[in-house]
Write an enzyme that holds these catalytic residues in place. Structure first.
Site, PDB file in Angstrom:
ATOM      1  CD  GLU A  77      57.509  33.648  40.645  1.00  0.00           C
ATOM      2  OE1 GLU A  77      57.641  34.357  41.652  1.00  0.00           O
ATOM      3  OE2 GLU A  77      56.394  33.315  40.189  1.00  0.00           O
ATOM      4  CG  HIS A 132      54.642  36.299  39.653  1.00  0.00           C
ATOM      5  ND1 HIS A 132      54.246  35.036  40.034  1.00  0.00           N
ATOM      6  CD2 HIS A 132      53.517  36.927  39.219  1.00  0.00           C
ATOM      7  CE1 HIS A 132      52.939  34.901  39.818  1.00  0.00           C
ATOM      8  NE2 HIS A 132      52.476  36.038  39.326  1.00  0.00           N
ATOM      9  CB  CYS A 172      51.020  36.043  42.444  1.00  0.00           C
ATOM     10  SG  CYS A 172      49.942  37.115  41.472  1.00  0.00           S
TER      11      CYS A 172
HETATM   12  N1  GLN Z   1      44.375  34.605  40.432  1.00  0.00           N
HETATM   13  C1  GLN Z   1      44.973  35.741  41.037  1.00  0.00           C
HETATM   14  C2  GLN Z   1      44.697  37.013  40.255  1.00  0.00           C
HETATM   15  O1  GLN Z   1      44.346  36.961  39.122  1.00  0.00           O
HETATM   16  C3  GLN Z   1      46.464  35.540  41.209  1.00  0.00           C
HETATM   17  C4  GLN Z   1      47.203  35.429  39.898  1.00  0.00           C
HETATM   18  C5  GLN Z   1      48.580  34.813  40.059  1.00  0.00           C
HETATM   19  O2  GLN Z   1      48.875  34.174  41.041  1.00  0.00           O
HETATM   20  N2  GLN Z   1      49.429  34.985  39.058  1.00  0.00           N
HETATM   21  O3  GLN Z   1      44.824  38.096  40.774  1.00  0.00           O
END
Ligand code: GLN
Length: 546
Positions: A523, A521, A390
């Protein structure tokens, strides 16, 4: 047993929180599932927050995202991992969510103009939600974990709901008390009194525990077992010992060795089937026998509470590494690396040379980000296997744009809204959400399809063309830079076929042994019996780089 009759097991905590009630609940579920019953699990969080998305991770731990886009407690992750099932919005409730439904229903004349009261209308809504989860997930047995500890004002109405369910169907509802037995160092003896008080407190809510699980650093001895049985009004067979273990995956084995499954099924008058947990035991064996040592650095901003680092914030990432490692016979030594150190002392970046692989997990905001970017440069140029999750994908894109595609001011608008090269940007809908302070449940959340391009690392690892992975982010790869970055050598290997968003970036194997970042994600989808292909690929690359 009457057909389709649902059974419910409430798991409540005594003495103190944080002793593994979630893992215990998940383990009970796993045991019953291994005996051939369909099991689901519900987590109740006694907060006013409508979901976990707006809670502070340093207090609350990771925000786990379900496929249908709910932002939930990390215990939902434990349930999915131990039960190997997909849970949904119905498996999670908070006080805020329950009240919100009741108030909305009242506004819509759903109570036909009668008085709406805290009791019984709030417990009734809790019961409706629990039964809906059982029904939607076609469960024979539903585990309901009530957050917090008995005696807290916050969870009284949930205990009241549980009491009402027991009264309505005494043979279908059981109570498990997970208690903690301290061994004060100066006393040197395991004390049962706090557990006795917890059981009494439960009694004062009109509830009698059926089973007591005794968490402690050490195993419970026969003397204390009998004492707890007598004072807490249960048979000694129903007092189970749950000492600290090396791995959370030992917990179901330990409880089942004390015949927990049989005890529960007998109380429910359900047939005791002789299935075992062979696959699970084999997995735990592999985890313990894993000998090939590797060191993996997790680089991010440091989450601490007082003097303690909170690894709970990334629990799914840690578990995913463990699952893949166990499958490959690898013993991964995980190091928390505070990226702010690289900002304060640039030469300290050389410590990364000791890492066989580097992960940058999800995150928000600007703290520690320039340090993370330095770490990504290090991983890219020194050819250390890199997995970006992410934010880790967005930052890898920025690093590449700055240092390879020669856009030195490239950034994400999350940090620099005026960047001339916003390679990570925000769409109109999300912009409006922010302008109007609509933060709750408005990110891009839950499962989205992603198609993998042929000839890429991603496609090779997954071994299929279309995957579904879970998201939680507000910002996106900016399409305007697709061509420029691709020309400079970045590979876009995953695209959402439904909205054309870039989901995966990677470096070709000719330039780097393993460098990949995902907007989603992965994970969240790794299970102990089914490690995730991206983590398998990463750990294999790490092993090679050792
Ligand atoms: N801060 C980034 C966004 O909002 C990534 C979010 C995250 O890593 N879950 O897009």
């Amino acid at each position: 047993m009457k057909k389709n009759k649902h059974k419910f097991i409430f798991v409540v905590g005594g003495v103190m929180s944080g002793v593994g009630k979630g893992v215990t609940s998940a383990s009970i579920g796993h045991i019953l599932q291994s005996k051939g019953y369909a099991v689901t699990a519900v987590k109740i969080d006694p907060y006013i927050n409508v979901d976990a998305g707006t809670m502070n991770p340093t207090v609350h731990g990771e925000v786990f995202v379900t496929n249908d886009g709910d932002e939930t407690d990390q215990d939902i992750g434990n349930y999915e991992r131990f039960l190997n099932v997909e849970l949904s919005r119905t498996n999670y409730m908070t006080t805020g969510r329950v009240y919100q439904t009741v108030i909305n229903r009242e506004r819509n004349l759903g109570y036909n103009g009668r008085d709406v009261e805290v009791v019984p209308d709030i417990p009734n809504e809790v019961i409706r939600r629990i039964k809906k989860a059982a029904h939607d997930h076609k469960a024979n047995i539903t585990i309901v974990e009530i957050g917090g500890t008995v005696g807290e004002y916050q969870n009284l109405l949930f205990l009241e709901a549980a009491r009402m369910m027991k009264l309505a169907a005494p043979l279908d509802v059981l109570f498990v008390l997970v208690s903690y037995l301290p061994i004060p160092p100066k006393v040197g003896e395991m004390k049962t009194k706090p557990t006795q008080y917890a059981s009494r407190t439960l009694n004062s809510a009109g509830i009698q525990n059926d089973i007591i699980i005794c968490r402690a650093s050490d195993p419970l001895d026969a003397k204390r077992k009998n004492k707890i049985a007598t004072f807490c009004n249960v048979s000694a067979h129903d007092v189970l010992s749950a000492p600290d273990v090396d791995s959370i995956y030992d917990v179901p084995i330990n409880l089942e060795n004390q015949h927990l499954g049989k005890r529960i099924l007998e109380k429910f008058h359900l047939p005791v089937r002789g299935k075992d947990m062979r696959q699970w035991r084999a997995m735990v064996g592999r985890l313990k026998r894993a000998r090939k040592k590797v060191t993996i650095g997790i680089v991010g901003k440091y989450f601490s509470s007082g003097n303690y680092i909170l690894s709970d914030v990334y629990i799914s990432v840690l578990e995913a590494i463990k699952h893949a490692s166990a499958a490959l016979g690898v013993n991964a030594d995980l190091r928390w690396i505070d990226s702010q150190v690289f900002e304060r002392k640039p030469s300290s970046i050389a410590t990364l040379a000791q890492m066989d692989g580097i992960i940058v997990p999800g995150g928000f905001g600007s703290r520690g980000i320039s340090g993370v970017l330095k770490a990504i440069t290090y991983a890219r140029t020194r050819k250390i296997p890199y997995l970006g999750l992410c934010y880790g994908m967005q930052l890898a894109t920025i690093e590449f744009a700055r240092n390879v595609a020669k856009l030195p001011k490239a950034h994400t608008v999350e940090i620099d809204p005026r960047s001339p090269d916003p390679v990570i940007h925000i769409n109109e809908v999300q912009q409006k959400n922010l302008q109007q302070s609509r933060y709750g449940n408005t990110m891009r959340l839950g499962g989205y399809r992603c198609s993998l391009l042929p000839g890429t690392l991603a496609r090779e690892l997954y071994g299929k063309r279309i995957i579904v992975e879970r998201h939680r982010h507000r910002y996106e790869f900016n399409d305007r830079y697709r061509e420029k970055l691709t020309k400079a050598g970045l590979r876009i290997s995953g695209i959402c076929p439904d909205n054309d968003l870039v989901e995966i970036v990677e470096l070709p194997r000719t330039t780097h042994p393993f460098f990949i970042g995902t907007q989603f994600h992965p994970e969240f989808l790794s299970h102990p019996l089914q490690p995730h292909p991206l983590f398998i690929g990463f750990v294999k690359a790490v092993l090679k780089n050792r």
